[in-house]
Design a protein around this motif. Sequence first.
Motif: not given
Lengths: 227, 325
Positions: A91-92, A94-95, B28-29, B32-33, B36-37, B229-230
């Motif tokens: 899964l991601l 951070q989401r 947007r991603y 938000s990355n 959030r990181n 991995e993402e």
Amino acid sequence: MILLDRVTKTYGKDKKSALNRVSLHVAPNEFVIIVGTSGAGKSTLLKLLTREEKPTSGKIVVGGIDYDTLHDKFIPLLRRKIGVVFQDFKLLPQRTVYENIAFALEIAGMTNHEIKSTVPKVVELVGLVGKENKFPHQLSGGERQRVAIARAVVRQPKILIADEPTGNLDPKHSWDIVRLLEKINKYGTTVLLTTHNAEIVNKLKRRVITIEHGKVVSDQAQGSYRQ
Amino acid sequence: MARMVEPKALMQGKRKRRKALTMWRMSRYGMSNFTRNMWLTVAATAVMTITLLIIFITLVARQVLVDTVDTIKSRVDMSVYVKTDTPGEQASLIRERLEKLPGVNSVRYIAPGEARDDFAKDNSDDMQTLDALNEAVNKFPGTFRVNIADINDPSQLDNFVKTDALYKKYADPDRKPSFSGQRRTAIQNIGKVIEFAQNAGLVASVVFIAISSLVIFNTIRMAIFNRREEIEMMKLIGADKSFIRGPFVVEAVIYGLIAAIIATGVGVGGLYAMHDKLADYQIAIDGTIHLVTVYIWLVLPAMMVAGALIGVVSSLLATRKYLKI
């Protein structure tokens, strides 16, 4: 739905064989369990189906798409037609639950309106209502796997590949996941499940394909786990 | 009557809207990355800030060096001497001829009387010397202080003293021009040092900028390595390469933009703060401060473009490895 014709996959200079002339056919709406010891070739088989790997020889046709004629630039489109669930969820981190599921629709270019109407239905299907805004690290293993399944089925794929989805779960959660896969199968999705869990294999009474040393050693309509 | 729409035009419109939606989602991603990181954001922005600051300092240091070198050059002049009794009109004529020489920036004539007064001023505390000066006949020569463009090449001046009839008539036989003999060696040495400093400055600038870019590239590469991995997962659920890459590029661009703003602020602030100390060491910093302040709305966007560009290139290169089929 899935056709493998004398598929061989070798690795390295010494051409070590991971799969050796494997042929099998999976019909639409089937629920097939693939078993075998570690290194038997199960993961290689799944990697060939998701086009992470190319076969050394043989033919693969999935959902009418012949992989021999599939250009690399169309691989993402192929993968959008196949749902994949992994042992480690992938899964991601951070989401949120909602965003992880919506992601599968966003990459396919669906509109926000379509996403808003589709995701809640899948959240309900996998039993995660009320947890849409949680992050993966706030969920149990079983819940994370449900998110992964929701993400895999939200695009209503014809095929769902579940690579040892119960490998990291306790027996109760394992059965929850298996029941969920059965439910998805009942709605018309072909399910390919790999597992080491003998109890699940024996109780499900589904078609079981056993792979050993890269070869299909048995294919039973209502099979059981071979030790 | 309802307007007829061709199916092809309809498809094209739909495709355009989908592209715009995808672009918006990638941005947007990326954003938000970025938010959030947090640890990654802080670390990457800090490294990028330091790197851009190094680039800023390197460029500023080079400008300061150029200005300082110009100042030193303007202070190094060649002296040509004429006899004490050279008439003022003749000295003016010689000055005019010198000024017409190619490569000559300016010529200043110091008459013998002026030279004597200057000497007296310089030794105003030494009564013995002043007494001697008052009693003796003025023997100071007339001096032409010639400032030339290239202090390593006084050939025009050399040629002048050898060939100009008027100068030769009044040339001081006891004092050779400064660009010959020992003083010439000293001037040439200054010229060589200046040339070396300029070349070394240029090489240092290139090396620093190259190293800085590599540092940023490695930081972004490590950040992306942590999330391989993402990327793997995105690939497996059918994301396009551009959709996977997009958020990383946006994120790196945000690092670059924020780092550029901080680096420019710290850099300009640092210049002002160090002004007095550097000026004490005869370092010509005023010109650079003036340049940076007047053109701040050019410097800041340039830094932002540099930061964003390094971010884009680094993230594109770093993600390429993980985007193979």
